[in-house]
Motif scaffolding. Structure first.
Motif, mmCIF file in Angstrom:
data_model
loop_
_atom_site.group_PDB
_atom_site.id
_atom_site.type_symbol
_atom_site.label_atom_id
_atom_site.label_comp_id
_atom_site.label_asym_id
_atom_site.label_seq_id
_atom_site.Cartn_x
_atom_site.Cartn_y
_atom_site.Cartn_z
ATOM 1 N N MET A 1 0.847 -1.185 0.000
ATOM 2 C CA MET A 1 0.000 0.000 0.000
ATOM 3 C C MET A 1 0.895 1.253 0.000
ATOM 4 O O MET A 1 1.538 1.566 1.012
ATOM 5 C CB MET A 1 -0.907 -0.004 1.232
ATOM 6 N N ALA A 2 0.910 1.958 -1.126
ATOM 7 C CA ALA A 2 1.853 3.064 -1.278
ATOM 8 C C ALA A 2 1.563 4.212 -0.333
ATOM 9 O O ALA A 2 2.473 4.935 0.080
ATOM 10 C CB ALA A 2 1.813 3.555 -2.727
ATOM 11 N N ASP A 3 0.290 4.411 0.066
ATOM 12 C CA ASP A 3 -0.033 5.594 0.851
ATOM 13 C C ASP A 3 0.175 5.422 2.345
ATOM 14 O O ASP A 3 -0.210 6.288 3.135
ATOM 15 C CB ASP A 3 -1.468 6.051 0.573
ATOM 16 N N ILE A 4 0.791 4.296 2.795
ATOM 17 C CA ILE A 4 1.125 4.182 4.220
ATOM 18 C C ILE A 4 2.628 4.328 4.451
ATOM 19 O O ILE A 4 3.075 4.341 5.599
ATOM 20 C CB ILE A 4 0.636 2.846 4.831
ATOM 21 N N LYS A 5 3.414 4.435 3.379
ATOM 22 C CA LYS A 5 4.854 4.594 3.523
ATOM 23 C C LYS A 5 5.159 5.883 4.277
ATOM 24 O O LYS A 5 4.734 6.962 3.871
ATOM 25 C CB LYS A 5 5.542 4.612 2.151
ATOM 26 N N GLY A 6 5.876 5.756 5.395
ATOM 27 C CA GLY A 6 6.238 6.906 6.184
ATOM 28 C C GLY A 6 5.137 7.417 7.091
ATOM 29 O O GLY A 6 5.339 8.387 7.834
ATOM 30 N N HIS A 7 3.959 6.783 7.061
ATOM 31 C CA HIS A 7 2.859 7.198 7.928
ATOM 32 C C HIS A 7 3.189 6.837 9.367
ATOM 33 O O HIS A 7 3.862 5.847 9.638
ATOM 34 C CB HIS A 7 1.565 6.510 7.493
ATOM 35 N N TRP A 8 2.707 7.632 10.323
ATOM 36 C CA TRP A 8 3.020 7.381 11.734
ATOM 37 C C TRP A 8 2.532 6.013 12.209
ATOM 38 O O TRP A 8 3.070 5.454 13.171
ATOM 39 C CB TRP A 8 2.434 8.491 12.617
ATOM 40 N N ALA A 9 1.529 5.444 11.555
ATOM 41 C CA ALA A 9 0.988 4.140 11.952
ATOM 42 C C ALA A 9 1.373 3.036 10.966
ATOM 43 O O ALA A 9 0.750 1.974 10.956
ATOM 44 C CB ALA A 9 -0.532 4.216 12.074
ATOM 45 N N GLU A 10 2.387 3.276 10.146
ATOM 46 C CA GLU A 10 2.735 2.323 9.078
ATOM 47 C C GLU A 10 2.944 0.901 9.610
ATOM 48 O O GLU A 10 2.403 -0.063 9.052
ATOM 49 C CB GLU A 10 3.984 2.784 8.348
ATOM 50 N N SER A 11 3.747 0.734 10.668
ATOM 51 C CA SER A 11 4.074 -0.617 11.133
ATOM 52 C C SER A 11 2.841 -1.341 11.662
ATOM 53 O O SER A 11 2.662 -2.541 11.428
ATOM 54 C CB SER A 11 5.155 -0.559 12.215
ATOM 55 N N ASP A 12 1.968 -0.619 12.378
ATOM 56 C CA ASP A 12 0.747 -1.239 12.898
ATOM 57 C C ASP A 12 -0.192 -1.634 11.756
ATOM 58 O O ASP A 12 -0.776 -2.721 11.764
ATOM 59 C CB ASP A 12 0.030 -0.282 13.850
ATOM 60 N N ILE A 13 -0.345 -0.742 10.792
ATOM 61 C CA ILE A 13 -1.217 -1.042 9.654
ATOM 62 C C ILE A 13 -0.677 -2.231 8.869
ATOM 63 O O ILE A 13 -1.430 -3.138 8.494
ATOM 64 C CB ILE A 13 -1.350 0.196 8.743
ATOM 65 N N GLN A 14 0.631 -2.249 8.617
ATOM 66 C CA GLN A 14 1.224 -3.342 7.842
ATOM 67 C C GLN A 14 1.054 -4.675 8.554
ATOM 68 O O GLN A 14 0.792 -5.705 7.907
ATOM 69 C CB GLN A 14 2.708 -3.067 7.586
ATOM 70 N N GLN A 15 1.205 -4.667 9.879
ATOM 71 C CA GLN A 15 1.020 -5.908 10.637
ATOM 72 C C GLN A 15 -0.401 -6.426 10.495
ATOM 73 O O GLN A 15 -0.619 -7.618 10.294
ATOM 74 C CB GLN A 15 1.350 -5.687 12.109
ATOM 75 N N TRP A 16 -1.370 -5.540 10.556
ATOM 76 C CA TRP A 16 -2.764 -5.963 10.401
ATOM 77 C C TRP A 16 -3.044 -6.428 8.969
ATOM 78 O O TRP A 16 -3.819 -7.364 8.759
ATOM 79 C CB TRP A 16 -3.697 -4.822 10.805
ATOM 80 N N LEU A 17 -2.448 -5.766 7.994
ATOM 81 C CA LEU A 17 -2.607 -6.220 6.610
ATOM 82 C C LEU A 17 -2.040 -7.625 6.443
ATOM 83 O O LEU A 17 -2.665 -8.495 5.809
ATOM 84 C CB LEU A 17 -1.898 -5.248 5.662
ATOM 85 N N ASP A 18 -0.863 -7.867 7.025
ATOM 86 C CA ASP A 18 -0.230 -9.183 6.921
ATOM 87 C C ASP A 18 -1.057 -10.260 7.606
ATOM 88 O O ASP A 18 -1.091 -11.415 7.155
ATOM 89 C CB ASP A 18 1.178 -9.151 7.538
ATOM 90 N N GLN A 19 -1.726 -9.898 8.703
ATOM 91 C CA GLN A 19 -2.527 -10.869 9.449
ATOM 92 C C GLN A 19 -3.930 -11.032 8.879
ATOM 93 O O GLN A 19 -4.683 -11.876 9.345
ATOM 94 C CB GLN A 19 -2.622 -10.435 10.920
ATOM 95 N N GLY A 20 -4.272 -10.233 7.876
ATOM 96 C CA GLY A 20 -5.603 -10.337 7.277
ATOM 97 C C GLY A 20 -6.708 -9.733 8.124
ATOM 98 O O GLY A 20 -7.889 -9.980 7.883
ATOM 99 N N LEU A 21 -6.354 -8.897 9.120
ATOM 100 C CA LEU A 21 -7.368 -8.279 9.966
ATOM 101 C C LEU A 21 -8.024 -7.080 9.292
ATOM 102 O O LEU A 21 -9.118 -6.664 9.678
ATOM 103 C CB LEU A 21 -6.746 -7.840 11.302
ATOM 104 N N ILE A 22 -7.353 -6.513 8.306
ATOM 105 C CA ILE A 22 -7.902 -5.388 7.563
ATOM 106 C C ILE A 22 -7.368 -5.475 6.142
ATOM 107 O O ILE A 22 -6.334 -6.104 5.894
ATOM 108 C CB ILE A 22 -7.522 -4.044 8.235
ATOM 109 N N THR A 23 -8.074 -4.867 5.211
ATOM 110 C CA THR A 23 -7.653 -4.891 3.812
ATOM 111 C C THR A 23 -7.600 -3.474 3.261
ATOM 112 O O THR A 23 -8.151 -2.540 3.843
ATOM 113 C CB THR A 23 -8.622 -5.728 2.955
ATOM 114 N N GLY A 24 -6.918 -3.345 2.137
ATOM 115 C CA GLY A 24 -6.879 -2.065 1.454
ATOM 116 C C GLY A 24 -7.966 -1.968 0.402
ATOM 117 O O GLY A 24 -8.898 -2.781 0.366
#
Length: 612
Positions: A1-24
């Motif tokens: 997801m290009a629009d989370i790069k450098g976002h303050w919550a990037e690592s948390d969002i990416q972890q949830w994306l990897d776990q399938g808890l949320i989608t883009g």
């Protein structure tokens, strides 16, 4: 997801994306600043906390066709949310920060009576009495925070990024951690609503009903852990333990994942224990001792990308109903007891299958070319096409080996001449991106529930993880169903995927590896509904619809219809498709259309007439 790069919550969002808890979104964006509706919020809470119980609801503005209907049923059953005084729920209304604070405080069991308030916020005078204590509690716990100017802004709408971080922090705070040696639990069974994590050695949990997951963490190292009269509704993950290790006494566990990196861990079931499904991803000893319960019902050896197959060993000791080996090993040894059905999957490398003296294998199904050693007895052998006789010693040879795959005919062997109906079982699966086709051994009387299937997905030789079955379709031959699952996001490179499926707790069956091609095209359109009370069609909204391949196209994609009736299926491979629109109790289909390679297309405007 290009629009989370450098976002303050990037690592948390990416972890949830990897776990399938949320989608883009289909355009490969996450939109971290977008607002979150009340319906979306409870969906994410239920998914993160694994809430599944439901309770009847009667909100005027929430019908069963709404995507949030069942999620609000779950939220109501847990008691963490309620509607408004006019008997509405307002699922599409954005959720505010103060509403979020109240919901999370209820989930964490916060008692607002006598609690301190949120007086430290610069705008404390704007926080109403009904949310003031909850806001103060979440600020004190660090789950929510004030703005840089010291204000809380109770009426401000929650963003997608804030929602992920808040729920993630609440989930972490709700996890009960046992990091000291000792025995924990009451004299009577108590319910733990959250996840439990054991990080200390020689920890005993007793008389507990854990509604979430249980993790025996890597910090346990070579130490021991004991479960006595424990029931775990979620997944039990064994990441630590040694040669003596994990003892399960008079307990009931659903799924147990054994995955201690580069070490073997011993897992013992004792007394009345029942463990429905064991998934082995590392070296392990799985043992039954002084057992009166069912013990380990299904045991599956899965491929493991972290440990070399030349180092992995799996040892079984006990009486097992179904064992499926789907990963290569250095050693597979049945040390004692029996196995009613042992399945060796395709293309495995195992130097020998060793069956020790007095071991009995009722049926051995071989799909790989392997050798057998030891003094155990094999009563029946099923050989897939191209697999040679494993050359059992003469005294072990079954009286009438069966070849050619499948199961021996249950109608043979004497009796009164009648042919009993075989138990319903899966004989094979075929996967495509977004779809798994399941073939049964006989015709189905009705469409199975999605909950009857457990589907695991492995991408590019990574770890297997569970994926949700969103739709079950019975095909015309009545012995085959198609399962719709989330499709794998297309990337700049090809991806390799393998699926493991079990039906009603039966032995898992592995699919052949499929290739997910490079980026494809987007199919867009609009959907309209024609209510009986209106003169013209109106845009449909918040419906889950499916793009399903027909003829020789084997793929399924999912989309949610937007406010203006617009929808988009992203990363669609070329082929022939129809759009499937499930509106209980009916399902509508569009006409067939073709998607061409490299050319984004339109599914056109479509409409359906609502049932009276």
């Amino acid at each position: 997801m290009a629009d989370i790069k450098g976002h303050w919550a990037e690592s948390d969002i990416q972890q949830w994306l990897d776990q399938g808890l949320i989608t883009g979104y289909p355009d490969h964006t996450f939109r971290p600043g977008a607002e979150v509706s009340r319906g979306e919020f409870v969906t994410l809470v239920n998914r993160a906390f694994k809430y599944s119980d439901t309770k009847a609801i009667s909100f005027k503005d929430l019908k069963p066709v709404n995507f949030a209907y069942i999620e609000v049923q779950k939220a109501t059953a847990q008691g963490y949310i309620s509607g408004f005084s006019d008997y509405t729920f307002r699922p599409d209304q954005p959720i505010t920060r103060q509403e979020t604070a109240v919901i999370i405080s209820r989930i964490l069991g916060f008692d607002s009576k006598g609690a301190t308030t949120s007086g430290s916020a610069q705008d404390a005078n704007l926080i109403p009495a009904w949310s003031k204590a909850a806001v103060g509690y979440l600020l004190d716990q660090g789950i929510m925070s004030k703005n840089s100017d010291g204000t809380f802004q109770p009426q401000r709408k929650m963003t997608r990024a804030e929602t992920v971080v808040v729920i993630k922090k609440a989930l972490a705070l709700s996890t009960v951690v046992y990091d000291q040696t000792g025995t924990f639990g009451d004299a009577a069974v108590s319910t733990v609503q959250h996840n439990v994590r054991i990080t200390g050695s020689n920890v005993t949990l007793r008389n507990m009903h854990i509604r979430g997951d249980l993790v025996i963490a890597k910090e346990v190292a070579d130490g021991n852990a004991y479960l006595e009269q424990v029931q775990v509704d979620g997944v039990t993950r064994i990441e630590g333990g040694g040669s003596n290790s994990i003892h399960i006494r008079n307990s009931k566990l659903n799924t147990v994942s054994v995955n201690r990196l580069n070490h073997a861990v011993r897992v013992v079931a004792e007394g009345t224990s029942v463990v429905q499904d064991v998934q082995i991803l590392s070296s392990a000893v799985i043992e039954e001792k002084d057992l009166t319960g069912d013990g380990f019902v299904n045991v599956t050896v899965l491929p493991d990308a972290q440990t070399s197959s030349s180092e992995r060993t799996v040892v079984l000791a006990g009486d097992f109903k179904k064992v499926s080996v789907g990963g290569s090993l250095k050693e597979f040894n049945v040390r004692s007891g029996s196995v009613a059905n042992l399945l060796i999957q395709e293309n495995l490398v195992i130097p020998t299958l060793n069956f020790s003296k007095n071991v009995v294998i009722d049926q051995l199904e071989m799909k790989s070319k392997l050798k057998i050693s030891g003094e155990g007895q094999v009563k029946g052998v099923v050989l897939s096409e191209g697999v040679p006789d494993p050359k059992l010693p003469k005294e072990q040879q079954p009286a009438a080996p069966v070849t050619g795959g499948g199961s021996p005919d249950p109608g043979t062997g004497g009796g009164n001449g009648s042919t009993p109906v075989p138990a319903m079982a899966v004989t094979g699966i075929t996967a495509a991106n977004g779809m798994v086709e399941v073939v049964f051994n006989r015709n189905l009387d009705s469409i199975p529930d999605a909950a009857d299937f457990a589907v695991l997905e492995q991408v590019n030789h990574g770890e297997f993880h569970k994926v949700e079955v969103t739709l079950v379709t019975l095909l015309d031959n009545k012995a085959t169903v198609q399962l719709t699952i989330p499709s794998i996001a297309i990337s700049e490179a090809e991806q390799l995927a393998v699926y493991s499926l079990s039906y009603k707790g039966g032995s898992p069956v592995l699919s052949e590896a499929i290739t997910v091609p490079k980026a494809n095209v987007t199919v867009t359109g609009r959907l309209f509904a024609q209510p009986y009370t209106e003169n013209k069609p109106l845009p449909a909204y918040n419906l889950h619809i499916y793009l399903r391949g027909v003829k020789d196209t084997r793929a399924t994609y999912t989309a949610i219809v937007g406010k203006g009736g617009e929808f988009a299926f992203d990363n669609v491979m070329p082929g022939t498709y129809v759009v499937l629109i499930p509106i209980s109790p009916y399902t509508y289909f569009t006409e067939e259309f073709t998607v061409l390679a490299g050319k984004s297309g339109s599914a056109g405007p479509h409409s359906y007439t609502e049932a009276a």
